[in-house]
Write an enzyme that holds these catalytic residues in place. Structure first.
Site, PDB file in Angstrom:
ATOM      1  N   PHE A 123      14.295   1.893   6.488  1.00  0.00           N
ATOM      2  CA  PHE A 123      13.202   2.598   7.160  1.00  0.00           C
ATOM      3  C   PHE A 123      12.473   3.455   6.130  1.00  0.00           C
ATOM      4  O   PHE A 123      13.073   4.321   5.494  1.00  0.00           O
ATOM      5  CB  PHE A 123      13.711   3.449   8.321  1.00  0.00           C
ATOM      6  CG  PHE A 123      12.582   3.918   9.178  1.00  0.00           C
ATOM      7  CD1 PHE A 123      12.002   3.064  10.113  1.00  0.00           C
ATOM      8  CD2 PHE A 123      12.061   5.193   9.028  1.00  0.00           C
ATOM      9  CE1 PHE A 123      10.915   3.471  10.875  1.00  0.00           C
ATOM     10  CE2 PHE A 123      10.972   5.619   9.795  1.00  0.00           C
ATOM     11  CZ  PHE A 123      10.405   4.753  10.721  1.00  0.00           C
ATOM     12  N   ARG A 160       3.853  11.453   6.465  1.00  0.00           N
ATOM     13  CA  ARG A 160       2.739  10.552   6.156  1.00  0.00           C
ATOM     14  C   ARG A 160       2.061  10.936   4.842  1.00  0.00           C
ATOM     15  O   ARG A 160       1.501  10.105   4.145  1.00  0.00           O
ATOM     16  CB  ARG A 160       1.674  10.614   7.257  1.00  0.00           C
ATOM     17  CG  ARG A 160       2.091   9.987   8.563  1.00  0.00           C
ATOM     18  CD  ARG A 160       0.860   9.827   9.461  1.00  0.00           C
ATOM     19  NE  ARG A 160       1.220   9.635  10.857  1.00  0.00           N
ATOM     20  CZ  ARG A 160       1.539   8.465  11.408  1.00  0.00           C
ATOM     21  NH1 ARG A 160       1.540   7.374  10.678  1.00  0.00           N
ATOM     22  NH2 ARG A 160       1.846   8.374  12.684  1.00  0.00           N
ATOM     23  N   ASP A 204       6.939  -5.947   9.659  1.00  0.00           N
ATOM     24  CA  ASP A 204       8.359  -5.834   9.974  1.00  0.00           C
ATOM     25  C   ASP A 204       8.757  -7.090  10.764  1.00  0.00           C
ATOM     26  O   ASP A 204       9.000  -8.139  10.174  1.00  0.00           O
ATOM     27  CB  ASP A 204       8.534  -4.530  10.770  1.00  0.00           C
ATOM     28  CG  ASP A 204       9.977  -4.182  11.039  1.00  0.00           C
ATOM     29  OD1 ASP A 204      10.833  -4.474  10.203  1.00  0.00           O
ATOM     30  OD2 ASP A 204      10.254  -3.608  12.112  1.00  0.00           O
ATOM     31  N   LYS A 256       8.801  -6.445   4.967  1.00  0.00           N
ATOM     32  CA  LYS A 256      10.269  -6.517   5.076  1.00  0.00           C
ATOM     33  C   LYS A 256      10.611  -7.923   5.575  1.00  0.00           C
ATOM     34  O   LYS A 256      10.789  -8.122   6.789  1.00  0.00           O
ATOM     35  CB  LYS A 256      10.771  -5.478   6.089  1.00  0.00           C
ATOM     36  CG  LYS A 256      10.720  -4.052   5.582  1.00  0.00           C
ATOM     37  CD  LYS A 256      11.646  -3.138   6.376  1.00  0.00           C
ATOM     38  CE  LYS A 256      10.886  -2.312   7.365  1.00  0.00           C
ATOM     39  NZ  LYS A 256      11.667  -1.263   8.038  1.00  0.00           N
ATOM     40  N   GLU A 303      -2.766  -3.402   7.053  1.00  0.00           N
ATOM     41  CA  GLU A 303      -1.585  -2.866   7.736  1.00  0.00           C
ATOM     42  C   GLU A 303      -0.710  -2.123   6.732  1.00  0.00           C
ATOM     43  O   GLU A 303      -0.717  -2.427   5.537  1.00  0.00           O
ATOM     44  CB  GLU A 303      -0.787  -4.038   8.308  1.00  0.00           C
ATOM     45  CG  GLU A 303      -0.511  -4.076   9.767  1.00  0.00           C
ATOM     46  CD  GLU A 303       0.023  -2.864  10.479  1.00  0.00           C
ATOM     47  OE1 GLU A 303      -0.100  -1.724  10.014  1.00  0.00           O
ATOM     48  OE2 GLU A 303       0.579  -3.083  11.556  1.00  0.00           O
ATOM     49  N   ASP A 304       0.075  -1.175   7.235  1.00  0.00           N
ATOM     50  CA  ASP A 304       0.998  -0.476   6.352  1.00  0.00           C
ATOM     51  C   ASP A 304       2.199  -1.355   5.991  1.00  0.00           C
ATOM     52  O   ASP A 304       2.559  -1.489   4.829  1.00  0.00           O
ATOM     53  CB  ASP A 304       1.457   0.852   6.987  1.00  0.00           C
ATOM     54  CG  ASP A 304       1.891   0.709   8.453  1.00  0.00           C
ATOM     55  OD1 ASP A 304       2.045  -0.432   8.944  1.00  0.00           O
ATOM     56  OD2 ASP A 304       2.091   1.747   9.110  1.00  0.00           O
TER      57      ASP A 304
HETATM   58  P1  5GP Z   1       5.975  -5.286  13.510  1.00  0.00           P
HETATM   59  O1  5GP Z   1       5.048  -5.623  14.629  1.00  0.00           O
HETATM   60  O2  5GP Z   1       5.742  -6.108  12.263  1.00  0.00           O
HETATM   61  O3  5GP Z   1       7.405  -5.292  13.935  1.00  0.00           O
HETATM   62  O4  5GP Z   1       5.796  -3.767  13.199  1.00  0.00           O
HETATM   63  C1  5GP Z   1       4.834  -3.250  12.412  1.00  0.00           C
HETATM   64  C2  5GP Z   1       4.753  -1.755  12.648  1.00  0.00           C
HETATM   65  O5  5GP Z   1       6.049  -1.152  12.816  1.00  0.00           O
HETATM   66  C3  5GP Z   1       4.186  -1.098  11.417  1.00  0.00           C
HETATM   67  O6  5GP Z   1       2.784  -1.066  11.450  1.00  0.00           O
HETATM   68  C4  5GP Z   1       4.779   0.290  11.481  1.00  0.00           C
HETATM   69  O7  5GP Z   1       4.013   1.105  12.325  1.00  0.00           O
HETATM   70  C5  5GP Z   1       6.130   0.086  12.132  1.00  0.00           C
HETATM   71  N1  5GP Z   1       7.204   0.010  11.116  1.00  0.00           N
HETATM   72  C6  5GP Z   1       7.930  -1.059  10.765  1.00  0.00           C
HETATM   73  N2  5GP Z   1       8.827  -0.764   9.799  1.00  0.00           N
HETATM   74  C7  5GP Z   1       8.649   0.543   9.527  1.00  0.00           C
HETATM   75  C8  5GP Z   1       9.263   1.453   8.580  1.00  0.00           C
HETATM   76  O8  5GP Z   1      10.160   1.133   7.792  1.00  0.00           O
HETATM   77  N3  5GP Z   1       8.796   2.727   8.587  1.00  0.00           N
HETATM   78  C9  5GP Z   1       7.813   3.159   9.440  1.00  0.00           C
HETATM   79  N4  5GP Z   1       7.442   4.428   9.332  1.00  0.00           N
HETATM   80  N5  5GP Z   1       7.213   2.335  10.329  1.00  0.00           N
HETATM   81  C10 5GP Z   1       7.625   1.042  10.356  1.00  0.00           C
END
Ligand code: 5GP
Length: 174
Positions: free
Chosen positions: A150, A163, A101, A129, A97-98
């Site tokens: 962000f 990207r 969050d 995060k 995963e990138d």
């Molecule tokens: P989660 O399910 O953990 O809330 O969200 C994960 C996804 O939210 C990540 O794979 C990404 O696509 C998006 N995301 C969360 N924080 C960021 C951020 O700071 N920047 C970007 N570009 N995407 C984020």
């Protein structure tokens, strides 16, 4: 509204950390094959770099899930937009995963992929995060813990832009 991007993690920092993650995974999976599942689109740059640094046999597959869209707030809902092509039966899976969050995406995936017969499912995220977590999940491998900002670059977008930045940047709206 105009935005600007400030460097948070340089290209050198990111590349050297990915190299270390690759070494760690190669050690942890000695004698096994790893099946990397790249979560599109954000993790694609990270997965390519990571896969190149893993020395045990690697196979790859791709999955696309619902995400932020062009907003910077999570919807809280996870949906599969593109599913895997390969079976997971008896595979040692690492979800790539990138960023973690709220943690909803990874929690959903971990349960789903275990139900599909993987021998083991581990999670690897380039960024974390921790302050933003709303569900109880931790990645097994993390590149960097970052503050609640962000971020873009290295595969991460803001409205499909940025990207291709070779570093991680924080978006500033001023
Ligand atoms: P989660 O399910 O953990 O809330 O969200 C994960 C996804 O939210 C990540 O794979 C990404 O696509 C998006 N995301 C969360 N924080 C960021 C951020 O700071 N920047 C970007 N570009 N995407 C984020």
């Amino acid at each position: 509204m105009a935005e600007r991007v400030e460097v948070l993690l340089s290209e050198e920092e990111v590349d050297s950390r990915i190299r270390k993650l690759g070494e760690q995974i190669s050690k942890d999976y000695a004698g096994k094959n790893v099946h990397l599942i790249c979560i599109l689109k954000g993790a694609s740059f990270f997965m390519c770099e990571l896969a190149k640094r893993i020395t045990v046999p690697v196979s790859i597959d791709f999955m696309s899930l619902s995400s932020y869209g062009s907003d910077t707030q999570s919807s809280g809902e996870v949906k599969i937009k593109k599913d895997l092509e390969e079976s997971l039966e008896n595979k040692y899976v690492i979800v790539v995963e990138d960023i973690v969050d709220t943690g909803r995406t990874l929690k959903y995936l971990k349960e789903l992929l275990k139900d599909r017969g993987a021998a083991d499912v581990k999670l690897c995220a380039l960024l974390d995060k921790p302050e933003r977590r709303v569900v109880d999940i931790e990645a097994d491998y993390i590149g960097f813990s970052i503050p609640d900002e962000f971020v873009v670059g290295y595969g991460l977008d803001y409205a499909q832009r940025y990207r291709n930045l070779p570093y991680i940047g924080a978006v500033k709206f001023d």
